[in-house]
Write an enzyme that holds these catalytic residues in place. Structure first.
Site, mmCIF file in Angstrom:
data_model
loop_
_atom_site.group_PDB
_atom_site.id
_atom_site.type_symbol
_atom_site.label_atom_id
_atom_site.label_comp_id
_atom_site.label_asym_id
_atom_site.label_seq_id
_atom_site.Cartn_x
_atom_site.Cartn_y
_atom_site.Cartn_z
ATOM 1 N N TYR A 169 1.682 1.812 -1.146
ATOM 2 C CA TYR A 169 2.013 2.735 -2.234
ATOM 3 C C TYR A 169 1.364 2.336 -3.562
ATOM 4 O O TYR A 169 0.882 3.182 -4.306
ATOM 5 C CB TYR A 169 3.539 2.846 -2.391
ATOM 6 C CG TYR A 169 4.167 3.521 -1.195
ATOM 7 C CD1 TYR A 169 4.226 4.907 -1.109
ATOM 8 C CD2 TYR A 169 4.632 2.781 -0.104
ATOM 9 C CE1 TYR A 169 4.748 5.546 0.011
ATOM 10 C CE2 TYR A 169 5.150 3.406 1.020
ATOM 11 C CZ TYR A 169 5.203 4.787 1.070
ATOM 12 O OH TYR A 169 5.704 5.419 2.187
ATOM 13 N N HIS A 184 13.796 1.095 11.757
ATOM 14 C CA HIS A 184 13.512 1.491 10.372
ATOM 15 C C HIS A 184 14.844 1.429 9.615
ATOM 16 O O HIS A 184 15.319 2.419 9.069
ATOM 17 C CB HIS A 184 12.878 2.882 10.335
ATOM 18 C CG HIS A 184 12.091 3.179 9.091
ATOM 19 N ND1 HIS A 184 10.790 3.611 9.107
ATOM 20 C CD2 HIS A 184 12.430 3.104 7.773
ATOM 21 C CE1 HIS A 184 10.355 3.811 7.861
ATOM 22 N NE2 HIS A 184 11.343 3.504 7.029
ATOM 23 N N GLU A 231 1.869 4.453 6.440
ATOM 24 C CA GLU A 231 2.513 5.223 5.368
ATOM 25 C C GLU A 231 1.639 5.141 4.130
ATOM 26 O O GLU A 231 1.154 4.063 3.768
ATOM 27 C CB GLU A 231 3.894 4.662 4.962
ATOM 28 C CG GLU A 231 4.977 4.850 5.975
ATOM 29 C CD GLU A 231 6.339 4.302 5.515
ATOM 30 O OE1 GLU A 231 6.569 4.170 4.284
ATOM 31 O OE2 GLU A 231 7.151 3.999 6.399
HETATM 32 C C1 PNW Z 1 8.966 2.574 2.383
HETATM 33 N N1 PNW Z 1 10.186 -1.182 -2.793
HETATM 34 O O1 PNW Z 1 10.032 2.023 1.659
HETATM 35 C C2 PNW Z 1 9.640 3.031 3.653
HETATM 36 O O2 PNW Z 1 9.083 2.622 4.846
HETATM 37 C C3 PNW Z 1 10.024 4.477 3.647
HETATM 38 O O3 PNW Z 1 11.151 4.647 4.452
HETATM 39 C C4 PNW Z 1 10.223 4.963 2.217
HETATM 40 O O4 PNW Z 1 10.746 6.245 2.161
HETATM 41 C C5 PNW Z 1 8.874 4.858 1.537
HETATM 42 O O5 PNW Z 1 8.362 3.547 1.603
HETATM 43 C C6 PNW Z 1 8.883 5.298 0.071
HETATM 44 O O6 PNW Z 1 9.712 4.449 -0.673
HETATM 45 C C7 PNW Z 1 9.986 1.251 0.551
HETATM 46 O O7 PNW Z 1 11.093 -1.003 -3.628
HETATM 47 C C8 PNW Z 1 11.091 1.306 -0.286
HETATM 48 O O8 PNW Z 1 9.334 -2.108 -2.935
HETATM 49 C C9 PNW Z 1 11.158 0.502 -1.384
HETATM 50 C C10 PNW Z 1 10.112 -0.368 -1.653
HETATM 51 C C11 PNW Z 1 9.013 -0.432 -0.822
HETATM 52 C C12 PNW Z 1 8.960 0.387 0.285
#
Ligand code: PNW
Length: 456
Positions: free
Chosen positions: A300, A118, A364
């Site tokens: 997300y 990670h 996630e």
């Molecule tokens: C993921 N973006 O990260 C990770 O797996 C986690 O560690 C993190 O804390 C979580 O999502 C929330 O951000 C991302 O900018 C970080 O596209 C940035 C991006 C996508 C995923």
């Protein structure tokens, strides 16, 4: 709304985001130590030096997980704890931490889901080229074996990489993440070597008897602005071409090699125009297509794009010339990310159709909001609503036939949110960074009820 009997409920974290103790028990330096200590890279100059001090508080944190009735806990192993310089014999003290953590989890009847990478690459390997160097893939497989040797008698669930897209394209493409390089050709090489490392490690772990192997990717449905509101909105041919291209660069770039042993033509074409394809050697795609059991999906928000004639490629998206990244007409979280719950069901249903040979797990999903502690409580109704609405979409995807095996909330604890530092809080448990006190937010209490009822 009841979930299948075997559905797995849990939460996720990652080593650099929660552990702290960056100099203890022989841990070497990672690219995130270097990056966060270089001014200008992380909001407020934050670093992971202390983070949630989980390295010392893991027993209390496992007790919290038990209180929340979690059945699964996904954490990552810090490579520089295991091999301080990224190569050579394993450091027994570093492995001992994960040994203690796994034992505590099993005592609490929580299944460990171990992610091997990670994002905390040993700095010594970065100095030899990091993921742009093919050798890093072979070093990763050796490291994976060292971790399995120590934990494999008790851990059945293994993920090789977390979000190779982010590691490659934010790390080496736009430089927003460690190691902070900005070069499209390097990002494309890094993506390939991450995949090669995945394949080599998956094969090795399978030979050693690992029960369940997965690759965790960040994925999203790629939609036009009109499709955010209306899934049936018909895109113009130019807009449809933009969504198709970005889907290839984001999702198919990783899943087509891993599950079908081939790159999408869009990825090969992009590589041709950015440094060439010489780093893709004969036999690599066979190695990358090592059999796995599951895809882990980190979701997300959707990716919203439209045709943008004359647009140059975004630094994180080599090959995206002619595409405009657009805003969605939707409320946003504290990250500024649009909240589009049905993006999750649309994504899961599509992936289950495109990759029917594997199961799916949401590894996630969650949101950052500006939480406040009032009289020892955190009334995070916005997070409860976010999780509730997304879980309804998870259920919808299962009803539609997706082989979805579990759901892990991001994150158990507020933690070091990469380039955003500590100002963005994703936890269902609040962390006071001056006292390290943990407070269960309303979302944690709500989630416990969901788990106990196995439904909403
Ligand atoms: C993921 N973006 O990260 C990770 O797996 C986690 O560690 C993190 O804390 C979580 O999502 C929330 O951000 C991302 O900018 C970080 O596209 C940035 C991006 C996508 C995923």
């Amino acid at each position: 709304m009841i979930f299948p009997e075997s559905f797995v409920w849990g939460a996720a974290t990652a080593s650099y985001q929660i552990e702290g103790a960056v100099k203890e028990d022989g841990r070497g330096q990672s690219i995130w130590d270097t990056f966060s200590h270089s001014p200008g890279n992380v909001a407020d100059g934050d670093t992971g030096d202390v983070a949630c001090d989980h390295y010392h508080r893991y027993a209390d944190d496992v007790a919290l997980m038990r209180e929340l009735r979690l059945a699964a806990y996904r954490f990552s192993v810090a490579w520089p704890r295991v091999q301080p310089n990224g190569t050579g014999p394993a450091n027994p003290e570093g492995l001992a931490f994960y040994d203690r953590l796994v034992d505590k989890l099993l005592e609490a009847e929580i299944s460990p889901y171990v992610t091997l990478y990670h994002w905390d690459l040993p700095q010594a390997l970065e100095e030899r080229g990091g993921w742009t160097d093919r050798d890093t893939a072979y070093r990763f497989a050796e490291y994976a074996e060292a971790v399995h040797d120590r934990l494999g008698d008790r851990v059945g669930h293994w993920a090789t990489l977390n979000e190779p897209w982010v590691a490659a394209f934010l790390g080496y493409g736009n430089g927003v993440h460690a190691p902070g390089r900005r070069d499209p050709a390097s990002a494309l090489r890094a993506a390939h070597h991450l995949l090669l490392g995945h394949g080599l490690a998956a094969r090795r772990l399978r030979e050693l008897g690992a029960e369940e192997l997965m690759l965790v990717i960040n994925s999203a449905p790629v939609l036009t602005p009109a499709q955010v509101d209306d899934p049936d909105a018909v895109a113009t041919p130019a807009d449809a071409a933009a969504t198709h291209l970005i889907h290839a660069l984001l999702t198919r770039q990783f899943l087509d090699p891993a599950l079908y042993g081939r790159y999408p033509e869009e990825v090969l074409g992009t590589a041709e125009r950015n440094g060439g394809t010489g780093h893709i050697k004969d036999g690599d795609l066979e190695t990358i297509a090592a059999p796995i059991d599951q895809i882990g999906i980190n979701y997300y928000n959707p990716c919203v794009v439209e045709a943008g004639p004359g647009e140059p490629a975004d630094a994180a998206w080599p090959g995206s010339e002619g595409v405009r990244f657009a805003a969605a007409d939707a409320p946003t979280t504290a990250m500024g990310w649009p909240i589009v719950p049905d993006g999750l069901s649309r994504l899961l249903i599509r992936l289950s159709q495109d990759y029917p040979q594997v199961g799916l797990m949401v590894t996630e999903n969650g949101a950052a909001f500006d939480d406040v502690v009032e009289n020892g409580r955190v009334h995070d109704a916005d997070r409860v609503s976010y999780l509730d609405r997304h879980l309804r979409e998870v259920h919808r995807a299962i009803e539609a036939g997706a082989d979805l095996r579990g759901y892990l909330v991001w994150s158990l604890l507020d933690n070091f949110e990469w380039a955003e530092g500590y100002r963005r809080r994703f936890g269902i448990v609040h962390v006071d960074y001056s006292t390290q006190e943990r407070v269960l937010k309303d979302s944690a209490l709500w989630y416990r009820e969901v788990i106990v009822r196995n439904g909403l």
